[in-house]
Design a protein around this motif. Structure first.
Motif, PDB file in Angstrom:
ATOM      1  N   UNK A  81       0.814  -1.218   0.000  1.00 45.41           N
ATOM      2  CA  UNK A  81       0.000   0.000   0.000  1.00 45.41           C
ATOM      3  C   UNK A  81       0.848   1.269   0.000  1.00 45.41           C
ATOM      4  N   UNK A  82       2.126   1.158   0.397  1.00 46.04           N
ATOM      5  CA  UNK A  82       2.993   2.333   0.438  1.00 46.04           C
ATOM      6  C   UNK A  82       3.489   2.726  -0.950  1.00 46.04           C
ATOM      7  N   UNK A  83       3.640   1.741  -1.818  1.00 49.04           N
ATOM      8  CA  UNK A  83       4.214   2.050  -3.143  1.00 49.04           C
ATOM      9  C   UNK A  83       3.870   0.939  -4.127  1.00 49.04           C
ATOM     10  N   UNK A  99      14.777   0.696  -4.626  1.00 52.07           N
ATOM     11  CA  UNK A  99      13.531   0.642  -3.856  1.00 52.07           C
ATOM     12  C   UNK A  99      13.365   1.899  -3.012  1.00 52.07           C
ATOM     13  N   UNK A 100      14.452   2.337  -2.360  1.00 46.19           N
ATOM     14  CA  UNK A 100      14.377   3.541  -1.534  1.00 46.19           C
ATOM     15  C   UNK A 100      13.963   4.753  -2.356  1.00 46.19           C
ATOM     16  N   UNK A 101      14.466   4.852  -3.582  1.00 49.96           N
ATOM     17  CA  UNK A 101      14.135   5.990  -4.437  1.00 49.96           C
ATOM     18  C   UNK A 101      12.652   5.986  -4.781  1.00 49.96           C
ATOM     19  N   UNK A 102      12.114   4.805  -5.064  1.00 48.09           N
ATOM     20  CA  UNK A 102      10.690   4.711  -5.393  1.00 48.09           C
ATOM     21  C   UNK A 102       9.820   5.034  -4.184  1.00 48.09           C
ATOM     22  N   UNK A 103      10.223   4.564  -3.004  1.00 55.28           N
ATOM     23  CA  UNK A 103       9.472   4.884  -1.792  1.00 55.28           C
ATOM     24  C   UNK A 103       9.495   6.392  -1.514  1.00 55.28           C
ATOM     25  N   UNK A 104      10.647   7.015  -1.756  1.00 57.90           N
ATOM     26  CA  UNK A 104      10.782   8.460  -1.527  1.00 57.90           C
ATOM     27  C   UNK A 104       9.847   9.241  -2.443  1.00 57.90           C
ATOM     28  N   UNK A 105       9.680   8.765  -3.677  1.00 58.68           N
ATOM     29  CA  UNK A 105       8.775   9.436  -4.616  1.00 58.68           C
ATOM     30  C   UNK A 105       7.340   9.450  -4.092  1.00 58.68           C
ATOM     31  N   UNK A 106       6.989   8.439  -3.308  1.00 54.59           N
ATOM     32  CA  UNK A 106       5.632   8.342  -2.761  1.00 54.59           C
ATOM     33  C   UNK A 106       5.500   9.064  -1.423  1.00 54.59           C
TER      34      UNK A 106
END
Length: 238
Positions: free
Chosen positions: A150-152, A165-172
């Protein structure tokens, strides 16, 4: 050569000779060095002296002893500061090329452990990924990662062999801000040995980590690092 009149202990002199050969490229990464008996006969030293020289070089990270195989030139260590950068960012900061081999990527339901670590319910979905991480095409670690879907949800669509993965999570909006981790030495099992291309029961480092964005757990991960290519640098303040 060994100089008996030199005040430097004989084992230090031998260690310096071996170290110089490594630095000059006469002994290369992964090469097996001559046996202790060979050094003993070549330099007219006792077995104890040769053994102390070898152990000194192992402690300094130049050599690694493999059970039942002998002593080898260690790979150049990649030093990690256990901060909040992901693997991709760390490797790029070292002017190396990061890459990943995706072994598995699927949606799972959380068990009791994951519910506890990620603060999710049994009805939530978790994205599980298993990847071999590389730097300049050299295998560094095996990563098992669990992220609340649900986070990304976009993580399902991206190529995790090249994306962070960290970069994609940061975008969200879930930029990593804190982490707790446990690091301990273990012996590799069959699965880990297969993916890291090392011998069974070889010494490795296991890093279990929970990463948070503010007070929200965003990732639970387990990383298995090859012992002779990974080291940890820490800064401790009063």
């Amino acid at each position: 050569m060994i100089d008996n009149k030199n005040p430097l202990p004989l084992y230090h002199q031998l260690a310096n000779i071996i170290r110089k050969k490594i630095e000059q490229g006469l002994y290369k990464e992964g090469d097996k060095i001559p046996s202790e008996r060979t050094f003993k006969e070549q330099f007219k030293l006792s077995r104890v002296t040769v053994n102390k020289a070898i152990n000194l070089l192992i402690e300094d990270g130049f050599l690694i002893r493999k059970r039942g195989q002998g002593t080898f030139i260690a790979n150049s260590n990649i030093n990690f500061f256990p901060g909040l950068l992901g693997f991709t960012e760390i490797i790029k900061n070292k002017n190396m090329v990061p890459s990943s081999r995706v072994i598995l990527k699927k949606i799972i339901s959380p068990n009791k452990l994951l519910c506890e670590k990620l603060k999710v319910s049994k009805t939530d979905k978790i994205m599980f990924t298993e990847r071999v991480r590389l730097a300049d095409n050299k295998i560094i670690n095996l990563e098992k990662s669990y992220i609340p879907l649900k986070l990304c949800e976009n993580l399902l669509n991206i190529d995790l062999s090249t994306h962070s993965i960290y970069k994609e999570l940061s975008k969200e909006g879930y930029k990593p801000s804190m982490a707790t981790q446990e690091i301990k030495a273990i012996l590799s099992d069959e699965e880990i040995s297969k993916y890291l291309k090392i011998s069974l029961n070889e010494a490795i480092l296991k890093n279990t980590r929970i990463t948070f964005s503010k007070d929200i757990p965003i990732q639970y991960s387990i990383n298995y690092y090859i012992g002779d290519v990974y080291s940890i640098i820490m800064s401790i303040d009063n």
